[in-house]
Design an enzyme around this catalytic site. Structure first.
Site, mmCIF file in Angstrom:
data_model
loop_
_atom_site.group_PDB
_atom_site.id
_atom_site.type_symbol
_atom_site.label_atom_id
_atom_site.label_comp_id
_atom_site.label_asym_id
_atom_site.label_seq_id
_atom_site.Cartn_x
_atom_site.Cartn_y
_atom_site.Cartn_z
ATOM 1 N N THR A 1 -4.089 5.206 3.429
ATOM 2 C CA THR A 1 -2.804 5.757 3.005
ATOM 3 C C THR A 1 -2.923 6.479 1.667
ATOM 4 O OG1 THR A 1 -1.835 3.873 4.143
ATOM 5 C CG2 THR A 1 -0.340 5.215 2.864
ATOM 6 N N LYS B 1 0.833 -1.219 0.000
ATOM 7 C CA LYS B 1 0.000 0.000 0.000
ATOM 8 C C LYS B 1 0.862 1.261 0.000
ATOM 9 C CE LYS B 1 0.519 1.362 4.475
ATOM 10 N NZ LYS B 1 0.985 2.678 4.936
HETATM 11 O O1 LIG Z 1 2.704 7.838 6.669
HETATM 12 P P1 LIG Z 1 2.787 6.527 5.947
HETATM 13 O O2 LIG Z 1 2.558 6.651 4.487
HETATM 14 O O3 LIG Z 1 4.043 5.787 6.301
HETATM 15 O O4 LIG Z 1 1.572 5.622 6.494
HETATM 16 C C1 LIG Z 1 1.411 5.434 7.863
HETATM 17 C C2 LIG Z 1 0.585 4.185 8.158
HETATM 18 O O5 LIG Z 1 1.192 3.056 7.598
HETATM 19 C C3 LIG Z 1 -0.851 4.287 7.759
HETATM 20 O O6 LIG Z 1 -1.535 3.130 8.167
#
Ligand SMILES: O=P(O)(O)OC[C@H](O)CO
Ligand SMILES: NC(=O)c1ccc[n+]([C@@H]2O[C@H](COP(=O)([O-])OP(=O)(O)OC[C@H]3O[C@@H](n4cnc5c(N)ncnc54)[C@H](O)[C@@H]3O)[C@@H](O)[C@H]2O)c1
Length: 336
Positions: free
Chosen positions: A249, A192
């Protein structure tokens, strides 16, 4: 035999490790939080704030920060929250002190660049006597640290032990749902991030919300293709650690991956974006290794391929968009 979880160890005092420590800390429980940086451990122990990675959140007194990983060795369960590229070395340093049979809950979201291994394999390599678990799902550190409602997947093969752990750590606002498919949970979390970069690029380029939704749906299809090919279960991908985290995300500028994509789409250079932030953006390291993995298995992942090519500087953002739009139209449910 019932396992009593009273003492926890958290590896990594970044935003997420600190938020997890805050969630775990409650009366009668001790949380040892390992920080790489001496000033972070010091600020947590004296000012009760992580001034470098999670500013503005008053931290609970049960959290004891340390720079010595061996201080975590007697914990009843460990949460491993160092960035994916640093997970191996931190786990290795625990080898001499960790008791066999201790659950190690992997919370970082990525694939190791050097080996192509997911975090469960890294754990198996470094701490073969630990009980592996994966905790993943839609969860911004700041939300969890502030006590906003959050639900995640906690996957462990031994469902009875997993249930006991969940009972020990859950709160009305932090709700882990039990799963047994560790691989599915970690694939969702790693992939993701790459897809969120693609979504950010599309929005940064002004391609509109229709394109954004299409990227999420087609991204979900390629994430699922990979997961099924590697032996994960389809149900895991429809859950919190798959679709749930993908939606969060890809939809919020709070995401470091999404915001990096936005900046790329607006024309900023990757090096400048990374140099300006004091936070890990896992999709940058994961994209090239994910592409390698997909190609080696013959799995079609065009969106991840395009992100990897942009990250590696092989093509421009505009060329990546053109390449995606020029792909031949085909049946929606084609599996590979
Ligand atoms: O800020 P990111 O893109 O690393 O996302 C944070 C978390 O994984 C969201 O679930
Ligand atoms: N921040 C979130 O909202 C969030 C939520 C869920 C999962 N995660 C995942 O948690 C993991 C950690 O992210 P974060 O947001 O806590 O990090 P962060 O960006 O807040 O901080 C960076 C972390 O990397 C550590 N680090 C840097 N160099 C290191 C080294 N050589 N060895 C060991 N550690 C080193 C720093 O000490 C710090 O803990 C990532 O895999 C991320 O995807 C983050």
């Amino acid at each position: 035999m019932t396992k009593h979880f009273k003492t926890f160890g958290v590896i990594g005092a970044g935003a997420w490790g600190t938020a997890i420590a805050q969630m775990l800390a409650r009366e009668g429980q001790t949380v040892h939080l390992w920080a790489l940086e001496p000033e972070v451990a010091d600020a947590i122990n004296t000012a009760r704030e992580n001034t470098l990675f999670l500013k503005g959140v008053p931290l609970k007194p049960e959290i004891r920060a340390t720079n010595r990983l061996e201080d975590l060795g007697t914990a009843d369960a460990i949460f491993a929250v160092a960035p994916a590229q640093h997970t191996r070395v931190t786990l290795r340093a625990l080898r001499a002190s960790l008791r066999p049979g201790t659950p190690v809950v992997l919370c970082s979201k990525g694939i190791e660049l050097a080996t192509g291994e997911f975090m469960t394999q890294v754990l198996k390599d470094e701490l073969p006597e630990a009980v592996p678990a994966v905790m993943s799902g839609p969860s911004f550190a700041i939300d969890v640290a502030r006590g906003l409602p959050t639900a995640v997947t906690l996957a462990m093969e031994d469902a009875a032990l997993g249930t006991e752990l969940i009972q020990a750590i859950s709160t009305p606002t932090f709700r882990p749902y039990l799963g047994t498919d560790l691989l599915g949970a970690e694939i969702g979390g790693a992939v993701k991030n790459v897809l969120a970069i693609a979504c950010g690029i599309a929005l940064g380029k002004g391609l509109g919300r229709s394109a954004h939704a299409a990227l999420i749906a087609r991204g979900y299809a390629e994430m699922t293709r990979l997961a099924l090919a590697l032996g994960a279960e389809a149900e895991t991908l429809t859950g919190l650690s798959g679709l749930g985290d993908l939606v969060l995300t890809c939809s919020s500028e709070t995401s470091r991956n999404m915001s990096l994509g936005l900046a790329l789409g607006k024309g900023e250079a990757l090096g400048d974006i990374l140099a300006a932030r004091n936070a890990v953006t896992e999709g940058v390291a994961t994209a090239p290794v994910l592409r390698r993995l997909a190609r080696a298995r013959g799995i079609e992942m065009p969106i991840s391929e395009a992100v990897a090519a942009v990250i590696e500087g092989e093509i421009s953002v505009d060329e990546a968009i053109t390449a995606l739009l020029m792909r031949p139209v085909k049946a929606e449910a084609v599996k590979s």
